[in-house]
Design an enzyme around this catalytic site. Structure first.
Site, PDB file in Angstrom:
ATOM      1  N   LYS A   1       9.970  38.755 139.532  1.00 55.99           N
ATOM      2  CA  LYS A   1       9.345  39.692 140.466  1.00 55.99           C
ATOM      3  C   LYS A   1       9.904  39.528 141.882  1.00 55.99           C
ATOM      4  O   LYS A   1      10.004  40.515 142.627  1.00 55.99           O
ATOM      5  CB  LYS A   1       7.827  39.530 140.445  1.00 55.99           C
ATOM      6  CG  LYS A   1       7.195  39.943 139.114  1.00 55.99           C
ATOM      7  CD  LYS A   1       7.574  41.371 138.705  1.00 55.99           C
ATOM      8  CE  LYS A   1       6.907  41.821 137.436  1.00 55.99           C
ATOM      9  NZ  LYS A   1       7.300  43.197 137.037  1.00 55.99           N
TER      10      LYS A   1
ATOM     11  N   TYR B   1       8.489  34.161 135.616  1.00 52.30           N
ATOM     12  CA  TYR B   1       7.905  35.463 135.955  1.00 52.30           C
ATOM     13  C   TYR B   1       7.951  35.679 137.465  1.00 52.30           C
ATOM     14  O   TYR B   1       8.335  36.756 137.937  1.00 52.30           O
ATOM     15  CB  TYR B   1       6.470  35.542 135.439  1.00 52.30           C
ATOM     16  CG  TYR B   1       5.785  36.848 135.780  1.00 52.30           C
ATOM     17  CD1 TYR B   1       6.007  37.986 135.018  1.00 52.30           C
ATOM     18  CD2 TYR B   1       4.918  36.941 136.878  1.00 52.30           C
ATOM     19  CE1 TYR B   1       5.380  39.196 135.334  1.00 52.30           C
ATOM     20  CE2 TYR B   1       4.299  38.146 137.193  1.00 52.30           C
ATOM     21  CZ  TYR B   1       4.528  39.260 136.427  1.00 52.30           C
ATOM     22  OH  TYR B   1       3.934  40.456 136.744  1.00 52.30           O
TER      23      TYR B   1
ATOM     24  N   SER C   1       6.037  45.484 140.622  1.00 53.19           N
ATOM     25  CA  SER C   1       6.241  44.080 140.912  1.00 53.19           C
ATOM     26  C   SER C   1       4.906  43.377 140.665  1.00 53.19           C
ATOM     27  O   SER C   1       4.221  43.652 139.685  1.00 53.19           O
ATOM     28  CB  SER C   1       6.744  43.905 142.346  1.00 53.19           C
ATOM     29  OG  SER C   1       6.937  42.545 142.665  1.00 53.19           O
TER      30      SER C   1
END
Length: 272
Positions: A152, A148, A134
């Site tokens: 995550k 992004y 992660s």
């Protein structure tokens, strides 16, 4: 005792460094890359200890086939490290549908398919360790990395849930959350949206905050990952770097204060 490690995105960055660290200490490594020729030097140096596999993690069928190939070749898969992924830089408004879908496809679905593929293997063994890459941006956010961040955050929720589902099979799950490191993640590996002038100020502030002190030394992470793999009771979450935890502690203190401030409203909304 030597372990068999299956690691994706092994051609560069963390994946490459960690694959080498495992091989140096005598582990067996299944190393995947879109271009397996980038692994030729490791094959020459470590021979049968490494199995390179060409893999696009977005291909679910290929993911399952790669896990099966690794199992047939080495007989076991002790650790899966879902490392493959990349960063999409750009404001949310700037992001095209294709850019957003490709980011989520790789960072979330690629990881999901490989996780699904390895669980039956580890369940049959009665042991295993799934390590999901992660980011500190899976618990905190920065502007210009919205999609992004979202990918995550998805990895965090998926993996935390997974940990409770597979613990009874002898399978551990760990989420690794690096802060910034001086890899090519923000360089050659990155994708950038088409810029809009409205976000120039936001991007300038983001760039100004990315000071050298924020970025760790990638090679220094290898020892931490070896310790994680060797831990009898590995943690669900592991930060990498000195910036992540102080930042997150400050952020959560602010969140808790805000939640407490609105608690009367929240309780009233319960209705009874």
């Amino acid at each position: 005792m030597a372990k068999t490690i299956f690691i994706t995105g092994a051609s560069r960055g963390f994946g490459r460094l960690w694959a080498e660290a495992f091989l140096k200490r005598g582990d067996k490594v299944v190393a995947t890359a879109r271009n397996p020729e980038t692994l030729n030097d490791l094959v020459q140096q470590y021979g049968d200890a490494i199995l390179p596999i060409q893999l696009d993690v977005n291909n679910r069928e290929a993911d399952f086939a790669a896990i099966e190939k690794a199992k047939q070749h080495f007989g076991t898969i002790d650790v899966l490290i879902n490392n493959a992924g990349y960063g999409l830089f750009g404001a949310i408004e700037e992001t095209s549908e294709q850019e957003a879908r490709e980011q989520i496809e790789t960072n979330v679905f690629g990881l999901l398919w490989l996780t699904q593929a390895v669980i039956p293997v580890m369940r049959a063994q009665g042991h295993g360790h799934i390590i999901q890459l992660s980011s500190v941006l899976g618990v905190a956010t920065l502007p210009v990395l919205g999609i992004y961040n979202a990918s995550k955050f998805a990895v965090e929720g998926l993996s935390e849930t997974l940990a409770t589902e597979v613990k009874g099979f002898g399978i551990n799950v760990s989420i690794v959350e690096p802060n910034g490191f001086a890899t090519d993640w923000g360089g050659a590996s990155a994708i950038h949206t088409q810029s809009m002038p409205e976000y120039e100020a936001v991007k300038a502030a983001f760039a100004e905050g990315a000071t050298p002190e924020f970025f760790g030394v990638p090679e220094a992470t290898s020892e931490a990952v070896l310790k994680l793999v060797d831990a009898e009771n590995p943690p669900l979450r592991l930060f990498l770097g000195k910036v992540a935890l102080p930042w997150v502690k400050q952020l959560y203190a602010q969140r808790l204060a805000s939640w407490e401030e609105w608690q009367d409203v929240a309780v009233a909304a319960h209705g009874k």
